[in-house]
Write a protein that holds these residues in place. Structure first.
Motif, mmCIF file in Angstrom:
data_model
loop_
_atom_site.group_PDB
_atom_site.id
_atom_site.type_symbol
_atom_site.label_atom_id
_atom_site.label_comp_id
_atom_site.label_asym_id
_atom_site.label_seq_id
_atom_site.Cartn_x
_atom_site.Cartn_y
_atom_site.Cartn_z
ATOM 1 N N ALA A 275 27.323 57.607 -33.865
ATOM 2 C CA ALA A 275 27.627 57.304 -32.473
ATOM 3 C C ALA A 275 26.868 56.064 -32.000
ATOM 4 C CB ALA A 275 27.288 58.496 -31.580
ATOM 5 N N ALA A 276 25.682 55.834 -32.570
ATOM 6 C CA ALA A 276 24.884 54.662 -32.207
ATOM 7 C C ALA A 276 25.280 53.436 -33.021
ATOM 8 C CB ALA A 276 23.400 54.955 -32.403
ATOM 9 N N GLY A 277 26.244 53.612 -33.934
ATOM 10 C CA GLY A 277 26.700 52.496 -34.747
ATOM 11 C C GLY A 277 25.717 52.125 -35.852
ATOM 12 N N LEU A 278 24.987 53.112 -36.350
ATOM 13 C CA LEU A 278 23.975 52.865 -37.382
ATOM 14 C C LEU A 278 24.438 53.360 -38.740
ATOM 15 C CD1 LEU A 278 20.789 53.983 -35.440
ATOM 16 C CD2 LEU A 278 21.475 51.657 -35.971
ATOM 17 N N ASP A 279 24.066 52.619 -39.762
ATOM 18 C CA ASP A 279 24.233 53.071 -41.137
ATOM 19 C C ASP A 279 22.881 52.895 -41.825
ATOM 20 O OD1 ASP A 279 23.995 50.360 -41.490
ATOM 21 O OD2 ASP A 279 26.003 50.058 -42.278
ATOM 22 N N LEU B 127 17.989 57.788 -29.317
ATOM 23 C CA LEU B 127 17.669 58.673 -28.204
ATOM 24 C C LEU B 127 17.779 58.021 -26.832
ATOM 25 C CD1 LEU B 127 14.494 60.268 -29.810
ATOM 26 C CD2 LEU B 127 16.841 61.133 -29.894
ATOM 27 N N GLY B 128 17.907 56.704 -26.800
ATOM 28 C CA GLY B 128 17.977 56.018 -25.525
ATOM 29 C C GLY B 128 16.611 55.610 -25.013
ATOM 30 N N ARG B 129 15.555 56.070 -25.653
ATOM 31 C CA ARG B 129 14.188 55.691 -25.295
ATOM 32 C C ARG B 129 13.285 56.009 -26.478
ATOM 33 N NH1 ARG B 129 13.365 60.590 -21.016
ATOM 34 N NH2 ARG B 129 13.558 62.219 -22.542
ATOM 35 N N SER B 130 12.145 55.372 -26.516
ATOM 36 C CA SER B 130 11.213 55.621 -27.619
ATOM 37 C C SER B 130 10.174 56.643 -27.197
ATOM 38 C CB SER B 130 10.523 54.319 -28.038
ATOM 39 O OG SER B 130 9.626 53.900 -27.046
ATOM 40 N N ALA B 131 9.453 57.180 -28.152
ATOM 41 C CA ALA B 131 8.409 58.153 -27.860
ATOM 42 C C ALA B 131 7.321 57.532 -26.987
ATOM 43 C CB ALA B 131 7.817 58.692 -29.160
ATOM 44 N N ALA B 132 7.091 56.237 -27.116
ATOM 45 C CA ALA B 132 6.085 55.562 -26.304
ATOM 46 C C ALA B 132 6.521 55.488 -24.842
ATOM 47 C CB ALA B 132 5.830 54.166 -26.839
ATOM 48 N N ASP B 133 7.821 55.523 -24.581
ATOM 49 C CA ASP B 133 8.326 55.466 -23.215
ATOM 50 C C ASP B 133 8.158 56.799 -22.484
ATOM 51 O OD1 ASP B 133 9.136 52.884 -23.703
ATOM 52 O OD2 ASP B 133 11.190 53.469 -24.209
ATOM 53 N N ILE B 134 8.025 57.869 -23.235
ATOM 54 C CA ILE B 134 7.897 59.198 -22.653
ATOM 55 C C ILE B 134 6.432 59.423 -22.291
ATOM 56 C CG2 ILE B 134 8.185 61.668 -23.028
ATOM 57 C CD1 ILE B 134 10.354 60.911 -25.084
#
Length: 70
Positions: A8-12, A29-36
């Motif tokens: 869904a994120a267009g990653l391979d 996830l739309g954000r990184s762990a550092a953003d939380i």
């Protein structure tokens, strides 16, 4: 084969190899762990509040949650 979230994120596999951990988390996830940001509970305040008549732990939790939305 990519996972559903990766697809869904267009990653391979090739694309993920080129990303660092924070960039990969943002893509998936739309954000990184550092953003939380974790809000630490003031347990001394909780203890004092629980001494008051009619105050329950659930009520203190709801007030804390409402004060720190997001």
């Amino acid at each position: 084969m990519p996972t559903c979230r990766g697809a869904a994120a267009g990653l391979d596999w090739q694309a993920t190899a080129e990303l660092d951990k924070a960039a990969l988390e943002r893509r998936l996830l739309g954000r990184s762990a550092a953003d939380i940001r974790a809000i630490e509970v003031d347990f001394a305040r909780v203890h004092i509040e629980l001494r008051r008549k009619g105050v329950t732990l659930v009520l203190v939790w709801r007030e804390h949650r409402d004060a720190h939305e997001g």
